[in-house]
Design an enzyme around this catalytic site. Structure first.
Site, PDB file in Angstrom:
ATOM      1  N   ASP A   1      89.366  60.753  79.807  1.00 42.13           N
ATOM      2  CA  ASP A   1      88.739  59.699  80.612  1.00 42.13           C
ATOM      3  C   ASP A   1      87.487  59.144  79.921  1.00 42.13           C
ATOM      4  OD1 ASP A   1      90.472  59.733  82.811  1.00 42.13           O
ATOM      5  OD2 ASP A   1      89.321  61.275  83.854  1.00 42.13           O
TER       6      ASP A   1
ATOM      7  N   LYS B   1      90.843  67.646  89.118  1.00 40.43           N
ATOM      8  CA  LYS B   1      90.255  67.634  87.767  1.00 40.43           C
ATOM      9  C   LYS B   1      89.312  68.814  87.501  1.00 40.43           C
ATOM     10  CE  LYS B   1      90.834  62.719  86.961  1.00 40.43           C
ATOM     11  NZ  LYS B   1      90.240  61.453  86.519  1.00 40.43           N
TER      12      LYS B   1
END
Ligand code: ATR
Length: 271
Positions: free
Chosen positions: A111, A67
């Protein structure tokens, strides 16, 4: 034939292919679109993404441990991805021609908003305890602060929680008082390999109550030991699969421009 994928290392456990392929079928896009899991080692990540963007991929989800790397290689960042410091979604925006020239890689983070959407009520004004200080914790802390919660962060390695709070806000705590929080979020990996959460985390199964909401990002087919105990004490519980569904829905909307069929995605993610 636009292609999509989730990139991780490892990635075989991911529920994302089942969830997204079910969604594509529901949207009648399955003839054109497909979604697969691709295992990519960290040292091959950047080259793989650059190749994909020229090979008909419209975008990708990015999971552990990529990420941060996804953010670093992108040409454009959404404000959320930049502020959280991590990207879980890449969008390849090109001229439609094969070949990587003219294709921009945009990094997004779904997210944070996916987490907020997984909650049963707005966290505005709530006292929240976030357990963990990795990439998942960053998105959760950022989102909770933006929504107006008061955020405390506990992590096994205290230095990491202190760094996270210096960067994003919130208060690092060493010995949180469980009863003091209306919202408790486990972002650690504890429970994934069957660990006892009450041995590894600063929580006691006796100290949950009905005014609390407990979120466990660990997901499997059963409620986790943490959520089972919280639920038995009358707390509201949110399974990690709900955040997976919500972040996935937001990613799918970015790639296809179509509203995500969340019920279908939920059923497929549960398997
Ligand atoms: P992610 O991006 O999924 O958050 P990560 O950066 O590897 O992944 O973070 C994993 C988190 O789980 C960390 O907060 C880690 O704590 P440390 O920073 O102390 O390593 C936490 N974690 C993993 N195993 C743990 C355990 N047995 N007890 C407590 N915390 C644990």
């Amino acid at each position: 034939m636009p292609k999509l994928a989730v990139l991780g290392y490892p990635v075989s456990h991911s529920r994302s292919p089942a969830m997204h392929n079910a969604a594509l079928a529901e949207l009648a896009l399955a003839e054109e679109w497909s979604y697969e899991a691709i295992e990519v080692a960290p040292d091959a990540f950047e080259a793989s993404v650059r190749t994909m963007s020229g090979e008909g991929f419209a975008g990708a989800n990015v999971t552990v441990p990529h990420k941060g790397a996804a953010l670093a290689l992108a040409d454009e960042l959404s404000e959320t991805a930049r502020e959280v410091g991590a990207a879980n979604t890449l969008v390849f925006a090109g001229d439609g021609e094969e070949g990587s020239e003219g294709i921009a890689i945009r990094a997004e983070n779904t997210d944070a908003e996916g987490f907020v959407r997984s909650l049963p009520a707005s966290p505005r004004g709530a006292r929240a305890l976030v357990l963990g200080a990795g990439g998942a914790a960053r998105a959760v802390v950022w989102a909770l602060l933006r929504e107006g919660a008061e955020v405390a962060v506990w992590n096994r390695t205290q230095l990491r929680s202190r760094h996270l709070c210096e960067e994003l806000g919130g208060t690092a705590v060493a010995e949180p008082e469980q009863e003091a929080y209306e919202l408790i979020v486990n972002t650690t990996a504890v429970g994934m390999a069957g660990e006892d959460p009450f041995a590894e985390l600063p929580l006691s199964r006796q100290r949950f109550g009905p005014s609390q909401t407990v979120v466990d990002m660990v997901y499997g087919s059963e409620p986790t030991a943490l959520l089972a105990a919280a639920g038995a004490a009358g707390a509201a519980t949110v399974e990690g699969i709900e955040m997976l569904v919500q972040q996935g829905g937001l990613s799918l909307e970015l790639w296809t421009g179509r509203p995500a069929p969340l019920e279908t995605m939920r059923a497929a993610a549960r398997g």
